[in-house]
Design a protein around this motif. Structure first.
Motif, PDB file in Angstrom:
ATOM      1  N   ARG A 155      42.188  50.123  46.218  1.00  0.00           N
ATOM      2  CA  ARG A 155      42.065  48.849  44.804  1.00  0.00           C
ATOM      3  C   ARG A 155      40.943  48.568  44.317  1.00  0.00           C
ATOM      4  NH1 ARG A 155      47.353  47.225  46.534  1.00  0.00           N
ATOM      5  NH2 ARG A 155      47.001  45.021  47.741  1.00  0.00           N
ATOM      6  N   LEU A 156      40.272  47.723  45.285  1.00  0.00           N
ATOM      7  CA  LEU A 156      38.946  47.513  45.047  1.00  0.00           C
ATOM      8  C   LEU A 156      38.239  48.613  44.554  1.00  0.00           C
ATOM      9  CD1 LEU A 156      38.687  44.822  47.752  1.00  0.00           C
ATOM     10  CD2 LEU A 156      38.736  44.475  45.943  1.00  0.00           C
ATOM     11  N   GLN A 157      38.015  49.475  45.328  1.00  0.00           N
ATOM     12  CA  GLN A 157      37.338  50.389  45.609  1.00  0.00           C
ATOM     13  C   GLN A 157      37.360  51.226  43.554  1.00  0.00           C
ATOM     14  OE1 GLN A 157      34.650  51.987  47.177  1.00  0.00           O
ATOM     15  NE2 GLN A 157      34.878  51.460  49.798  1.00  0.00           N
ATOM     16  N   SER A 158      39.003  51.440  43.552  1.00  0.00           N
ATOM     17  CA  SER A 158      38.940  51.855  42.793  1.00  0.00           C
ATOM     18  C   SER A 158      38.813  50.944  41.446  1.00  0.00           C
ATOM     19  CB  SER A 158      40.740  51.746  41.949  1.00  0.00           C
ATOM     20  OG  SER A 158      40.768  52.081  40.883  1.00  0.00           O
ATOM     21  N   ARG A 159      38.591  49.666  41.002  1.00  0.00           N
ATOM     22  CA  ARG A 159      37.946  48.302  40.218  1.00  0.00           C
ATOM     23  C   ARG A 159      36.505  49.075  40.404  1.00  0.00           C
ATOM     24  NH1 ARG A 159      40.166  42.765  42.713  1.00  0.00           N
ATOM     25  NH2 ARG A 159      42.953  44.006  42.466  1.00  0.00           N
ATOM     26  N   LEU A 160      35.794  49.408  41.514  1.00  0.00           N
ATOM     27  CA  LEU A 160      33.775  49.259  41.783  1.00  0.00           C
ATOM     28  C   LEU A 160      33.820  50.869  40.913  1.00  0.00           C
ATOM     29  CD1 LEU A 160      33.402  48.763  44.952  1.00  0.00           C
ATOM     30  CD2 LEU A 160      32.473  47.296  43.177  1.00  0.00           C
ATOM     31  N   LEU A 161      34.289  51.943  40.887  1.00  0.00           N
ATOM     32  CA  LEU A 161      34.448  53.491  40.128  1.00  0.00           C
ATOM     33  C   LEU A 161      34.606  52.631  38.554  1.00  0.00           C
ATOM     34  CD1 LEU A 161      36.889  55.190  42.385  1.00  0.00           C
ATOM     35  CD2 LEU A 161      33.872  55.391  42.139  1.00  0.00           C
ATOM     36  N   ASP A 169      24.431  46.877  39.724  1.00  0.00           N
ATOM     37  CA  ASP A 169      23.292  46.135  39.740  1.00  0.00           C
ATOM     38  C   ASP A 169      23.274  44.733  40.076  1.00  0.00           C
ATOM     39  OD1 ASP A 169      21.294  49.060  39.783  1.00  0.00           O
ATOM     40  OD2 ASP A 169      20.989  48.700  38.567  1.00  0.00           O
ATOM     41  N   VAL A 170      23.499  44.464  38.522  1.00  0.00           N
ATOM     42  CA  VAL A 170      23.896  42.661  38.130  1.00  0.00           C
ATOM     43  C   VAL A 170      25.067  42.295  39.316  1.00  0.00           C
ATOM     44  CG1 VAL A 170      24.823  41.253  36.281  1.00  0.00           C
ATOM     45  CG2 VAL A 170      23.325  43.263  35.929  1.00  0.00           C
ATOM     46  N   MET A 171      26.051  43.316  39.481  1.00  0.00           N
ATOM     47  CA  MET A 171      26.520  42.595  39.941  1.00  0.00           C
ATOM     48  C   MET A 171      26.358  42.102  41.886  1.00  0.00           C
ATOM     49  SD  MET A 171      30.798  44.265  42.111  1.00  0.00           S
ATOM     50  CE  MET A 171      29.440  45.281  43.021  1.00  0.00           C
ATOM     51  N   ARG A 172      25.201  42.840  42.384  1.00  0.00           N
ATOM     52  CA  ARG A 172      24.806  43.106  43.243  1.00  0.00           C
ATOM     53  C   ARG A 172      23.855  41.937  43.449  1.00  0.00           C
ATOM     54  NH1 ARG A 172      19.623  44.369  44.772  1.00  0.00           N
ATOM     55  NH2 ARG A 172      19.708  45.854  43.531  1.00  0.00           N
ATOM     56  N   LEU A 173      22.980  41.495  42.436  1.00  0.00           N
ATOM     57  CA  LEU A 173      22.299  40.627  42.571  1.00  0.00           C
ATOM     58  C   LEU A 173      23.392  38.503  42.340  1.00  0.00           C
ATOM     59  CD1 LEU A 173      19.369  41.793  40.762  1.00  0.00           C
ATOM     60  CD2 LEU A 173      19.380  40.867  42.264  1.00  0.00           C
ATOM     61  N   ASP A 203      35.312  40.939  35.332  1.00  0.00           N
ATOM     62  CA  ASP A 203      37.108  41.278  33.888  1.00  0.00           C
ATOM     63  C   ASP A 203      37.352  42.419  34.731  1.00  0.00           C
ATOM     64  OD1 ASP A 203      38.868  41.422  32.319  1.00  0.00           O
ATOM     65  OD2 ASP A 203      37.670  43.151  31.616  1.00  0.00           O
ATOM     66  N   LYS A 204      36.251  43.389  35.131  1.00  0.00           N
ATOM     67  CA  LYS A 204      36.822  44.821  35.907  1.00  0.00           C
ATOM     68  C   LYS A 204      37.030  44.689  37.397  1.00  0.00           C
ATOM     69  CE  LYS A 204      34.091  47.811  32.770  1.00  0.00           C
ATOM     70  NZ  LYS A 204      32.846  48.584  33.010  1.00  0.00           N
ATOM     71  N   MET A 205      36.657  42.957  38.059  1.00  0.00           N
ATOM     72  CA  MET A 205      36.724  43.274  39.165  1.00  0.00           C
ATOM     73  C   MET A 205      37.741  42.500  39.588  1.00  0.00           C
ATOM     74  SD  MET A 205      34.847  45.431  41.357  1.00  0.00           S
ATOM     75  CE  MET A 205      35.231  44.636  42.330  1.00  0.00           C
ATOM     76  N   GLU A 206      38.365  42.217  38.244  1.00  0.00           N
ATOM     77  CA  GLU A 206      39.632  40.626  38.117  1.00  0.00           C
ATOM     78  C   GLU A 206      39.113  39.623  39.023  1.00  0.00           C
ATOM     79  OE1 GLU A 206      43.076  42.571  39.705  1.00  0.00           O
ATOM     80  OE2 GLU A 206      43.404  44.651  37.841  1.00  0.00           O
ATOM     81  N   VAL A 207      37.962  39.228  38.521  1.00  0.00           N
ATOM     82  CA  VAL A 207      37.596  37.654  39.300  1.00  0.00           C
ATOM     83  C   VAL A 207      37.397  36.522  38.543  1.00  0.00           C
ATOM     84  CG1 VAL A 207      36.738  39.001  41.655  1.00  0.00           C
ATOM     85  CG2 VAL A 207      35.110  38.416  39.368  1.00  0.00           C
ATOM     86  N   LYS A 208      37.611  35.229  38.804  1.00  0.00           N
ATOM     87  CA  LYS A 208      36.648  34.353  38.068  1.00  0.00           C
ATOM     88  C   LYS A 208      35.423  33.925  38.523  1.00  0.00           C
ATOM     89  CE  LYS A 208      41.506  33.317  36.417  1.00  0.00           C
ATOM     90  NZ  LYS A 208      42.106  32.252  36.065  1.00  0.00           N
ATOM     91  N   ASN A 215      33.517  37.481  47.582  1.00  0.00           N
ATOM     92  CA  ASN A 215      34.606  36.887  48.734  1.00  0.00           C
ATOM     93  C   ASN A 215      34.992  38.788  48.773  1.00  0.00           C
ATOM     94  OD1 ASN A 215      33.958  34.596  49.795  1.00  0.00           O
ATOM     95  ND2 ASN A 215      35.511  33.444  47.943  1.00  0.00           N
ATOM     96  N   LEU A 216      35.501  38.821  47.550  1.00  0.00           N
ATOM     97  CA  LEU A 216      35.480  40.098  47.618  1.00  0.00           C
ATOM     98  C   LEU A 216      35.283  41.298  48.426  1.00  0.00           C
ATOM     99  CD1 LEU A 216      38.470  41.270  46.311  1.00  0.00           C
ATOM    100  CD2 LEU A 216      37.042  41.809  43.852  1.00  0.00           C
ATOM    101  N   MET A 217      34.499  41.647  47.778  1.00  0.00           N
ATOM    102  CA  MET A 217      32.939  42.788  48.364  1.00  0.00           C
ATOM    103  C   MET A 217      32.876  42.222  50.278  1.00  0.00           C
ATOM    104  SD  MET A 217      32.215  43.781  45.639  1.00  0.00           S
ATOM    105  CE  MET A 217      31.311  45.584  46.645  1.00  0.00           C
TER     106      MET A 217
END
Length: 221
Positions: A155-161, A169-173, A203-208, A215-217
């Protein structure tokens, strides 16, 4: 994708009396079982239709949606239990479906070696009924845990896609703990643009929060 809520114990043994006895024993604990009189018959079930029992076989994906464990006799005519175990290891199925070897005294050293290589356990014949079923229940619990973890990763891989390259890039930082201003400087974009991408990532990774995202990553590491 979800696996069945009803775990199954697969009994693979060429001795009909052993298969029948094991099936009865498992029923006393309300555990479902399926029996196979050879490794080849078990492989045919795993593969579905239209495949040969050769090195290139692939497991039917629908089979991996259920939690299960395998009670596997070491010595059988044709393909041995050890040869079947090697194939299950190669396909990653011995991890999803823990293998418990049923072995005679002469095969104990071999069974011990198999445990070191990834089998869940072995039980020497004649075995204690209660002890064996206890181990079966533990193996089924482990199977469910591993399948649940695998599905979470899928499910996480699907969200990353779903993320764009810039959002990645933004998520990594963000995961590295950088504030929006430093992210904007590193990517040479405005703070407002960072805020927009950050919101889309959440929103796409379903976190707040950034902590929740980190933690998700870690689950994908």
């Amino acid at each position: 994708m979800s696996f069945t809520d009803t775990p199954t114990v697969f009994i693979v043994d060429d001795d009909a009396s052993v298969r029948e006895g094991m099936a009865w024993l498992l029923r006393t604990r309300r555990l479902l079982s399926e029996s196979f009189d050879s490794a080849e018959a078990f492989l045919a079930m795993l593969q579905g239709h239209g495949q040969d029992n050769g090195a290139a076989w692939q497991p039917d994906p629908t089979k991996l949606q259920q939690s299960a464990c395998i009670l596997l006799d070491v010595r059988m005519p044709g393909m041995s239990g050890l040869a079947l175990f090697e194939q299950l290891l190669a396909k990653g199925m011995a991890q999803a479906w823990p293998v418990i070897f049923l072995t005679g005294h002469a095969d104990v050293p071999t069974a011990v070696d198999s445990v070191k290589r990834g089998a869940f356990d072995f039980c020497e014949k004649p075995f204690s009924d209660n002890a064996l079923v206890d181990r079966v229940e533990q193996a089924l619990a482990l199977s469910q845990e591993r399948l649940s973890a695998r599905q979470t990763q899928q499910r996480l891989q699907s969200r990353l896609l779903e993320l764009t390259e810039r959002e990645r890039d933004v998520m990594r930082l963000v995961v590295e703990g950088l504030p929006n201003k430093l992210i904007a400087d590193q990517l040479d974009i405005s703070v407002r643009t960072v805020e927009v991408h950050r919101a889309r990532v959440f929103d796409k990774m379903e976190v707040k929060s950034a902590v929740e995202l980190a933690n998700l990553m870690r689950q994908l590491a």
